[in-house]
Every structure is written in structure tokens, then in C-alpha cells.
Write a protein that holds these residues in place. Structure first.
Motif, PDB file in Angstrom:
ATOM      1  N   ASP A  67      48.872  -2.275  37.010  1.00 10.16           N
ATOM      2  CA  ASP A  67      48.209  -3.037  35.953  1.00 10.16           C
ATOM      3  C   ASP A  67      48.059  -4.470  36.449  1.00 10.16           C
ATOM      4  O   ASP A  67      49.030  -5.217  36.513  1.00 10.16           O
ATOM      5  CB  ASP A  67      49.021  -2.996  34.659  1.00 10.16           C
ATOM      6  CG  ASP A  67      48.381  -3.799  33.540  1.00 10.16           C
ATOM      7  OD1 ASP A  67      47.243  -4.296  33.711  1.00 10.16           O
ATOM      8  OD2 ASP A  67      49.026  -3.947  32.484  1.00 10.16           O
ATOM      9  N   VAL A  68      46.848  -4.833  36.827  1.00  7.44           N
ATOM     10  CA  VAL A  68      46.588  -6.176  37.352  1.00  7.44           C
ATOM     11  C   VAL A  68      45.824  -7.037  36.337  1.00  7.44           C
ATOM     12  O   VAL A  68      45.324  -8.098  36.671  1.00  7.44           O
ATOM     13  CB  VAL A  68      45.815  -6.115  38.693  1.00  7.44           C
ATOM     14  CG1 VAL A  68      46.666  -5.466  39.778  1.00  7.44           C
ATOM     15  CG2 VAL A  68      44.496  -5.379  38.532  1.00  7.44           C
ATOM     16  N   SER A  69      45.789  -6.574  35.081  1.00  6.57           N
ATOM     17  CA  SER A  69      45.003  -7.270  34.058  1.00  6.57           C
ATOM     18  C   SER A  69      45.504  -8.688  33.777  1.00  6.57           C
ATOM     19  O   SER A  69      44.743  -9.529  33.309  1.00  6.57           O
ATOM     20  CB  SER A  69      44.973  -6.458  32.756  1.00  6.57           C
ATOM     21  OG  SER A  69      46.288  -6.291  32.253  1.00  6.57           O
ATOM     22  N   SER A  70      46.755  -8.979  34.076  1.00  4.65           N
ATOM     23  CA  SER A  70      47.277 -10.323  33.824  1.00  4.65           C
ATOM     24  C   SER A  70      47.044 -11.271  35.006  1.00  4.65           C
ATOM     25  O   SER A  70      47.282 -12.471  34.901  1.00  4.65           O
ATOM     26  CB  SER A  70      48.772 -10.265  33.513  1.00  4.65           C
ATOM     27  OG  SER A  70      49.482  -9.801  34.646  1.00  4.65           O
ATOM     28  N   LEU A  71      46.570 -10.726  36.120  1.00  2.17           N
ATOM     29  CA  LEU A  71      46.307 -11.551  37.304  1.00  2.17           C
ATOM     30  C   LEU A  71      44.943 -12.224  37.180  1.00  2.17           C
ATOM     31  O   LEU A  71      44.071 -11.751  36.442  1.00  2.17           O
ATOM     32  CB  LEU A  71      46.339 -10.691  38.568  1.00  2.17           C
ATOM     33  CG  LEU A  71      47.668 -10.034  38.919  1.00  2.17           C
ATOM     34  CD1 LEU A  71      47.512  -9.150  40.149  1.00  2.17           C
ATOM     35  CD2 LEU A  71      48.744 -11.077  39.143  1.00  2.17           C
TER      36      LEU A  71
END
Length: 167
Positions: free
Chosen positions: A51-55
Motif C-alpha cells: 500500500d503506497v497510497s500514503s507516499l
């Protein structure tokens, strides 16, 4: 025979138009200096299931692009800088001399993404470790224009082709 010749010429032209790095292959790239970056401290790009959605968006798109190249994710990475370019690389001003080069080495894929400067402008290339040009068609993630689009589209992270944390 004429049709076969025309087909061969068409394929050759299509290959020339849609493939090809703008940079020469740096045969000595393994002798370049290892750059210390947040990415090299991690040692690998996130896997495709992460889950890279916060990057930041640039990292999300990088993971997406490289996952299209290798299912599961690109794995281990290193950033290499031509020794004569290290001072310019560290300054992060975007000012490089002709021939200054840095590389994102995707070790598990055995590919290098090359940025080389000419006339103060970045040029891009993609090669296997043994020098085969793998710059592909537009939209493949390996085409120099794809590199340029990403490297110029994220002004908060990229300065004249050099991407990463700003000073």
C-alpha cells in the motif's frame, strides 16, 4: 519479394522510432560511486502488493511503472553516480556538465536506467546490465519520453532530471 522488403523496412523503421535510448551505455557503471539516498537506505522499491497510497505521488507512479516491468515489483535498487559528477549530484541544483551521469540500478531486474547530461539537459536511457538497449515504445515506462514526463512532472522532487529529496 517487394512485399517482404517493405515489411522488413517497416519493422526496422518502427523499431527505430519506438525504441532507443538517448544516452550511451555506460559500460563502466559498476565503478560509479554509490549515492546515499532514502531509497538506497531502504535498498528496494516496495512490492506491487504494498500500500503506497500514503507516499508522494511520484513514488506511487514509480512503483506502478516498475511493477508493470516486473510482476511482484522491481526489488533491490542502487543509485550510482559517475565520480566526476558527485559534487553536482550532492548540490541538487540541476546544473550538470556534459557527460555527467547517474543511474538507477534495478538489481533484481538486471536493468539500469541512465540519466546523462548534454548541453545542460538530461537525456535518458534504459539498458540491461550487459548493454542491450531496452528503451521501449511510448507508455512502456522504459521510453526516454516516459522518463522525461515523470522527471519533469514532479517539480517538488525533481530538478532538471535528478529526482529525490530536495535539499
Amino acid at each position: 519479394m517487394k512485399k517482404l522488403t517493405a515489411l522488413a523496412l517497416g519493422l526496422l523503421t518502427a523499431t527505430t522510432v519506438f525504441a532507443g535510448s538517448e544516452t550511451p551505455f555506460p559500460a563502466d557503471f559498476k565503478s560509479y560511486t554509490h549515492a546515499s539516498t532514502p531509497l538506497t537506505h531502504i535498498g528496494a522499491l516496495p512490492g506491487c502488493d504494498a500500500d503506497v497510497s500514503s507516499l508522494p505521488k511520484i513514488y506511487q507512479e514509480t512503483v506502478s511503472t516498475y511493477c508493470a516491468i516486473k510482476p511482484g515489483g522491481p526489488g533491490k535498487v542502487d543509485v550510482l553516480v559517475k565520480p566526476s559528477a558527485m559534487d553536482a549530484y550532492k548540490k541538487r541544483t540541476g546544473k550538470f556538465k556534459d557527460g555527467d551521469t547517474f543511474i538507477l540500478w534495478l538489481k533484481d531486474i538486471k536493468a539500469i536506467f541512465v540519466t546523462t547530461y548534454k548541453g545542460g539537459k538530461p537525456l535518458y536511457g534504459a539498458y540491461t546490465e550487459d548493454g542491450k538497449d531496452i528503451a521501449g515504445a511510448p507508455g512502456s515506462g522504459l521510453n526516454p519520453q516516459d522518463c522525461r514526463t515523470c522527471h519533469t512532472g514532479y517539480a517538488a522532487f525533481c530538478v532538471n532530471g535528478q529526482c529525490g529529496q530536495q535539499k
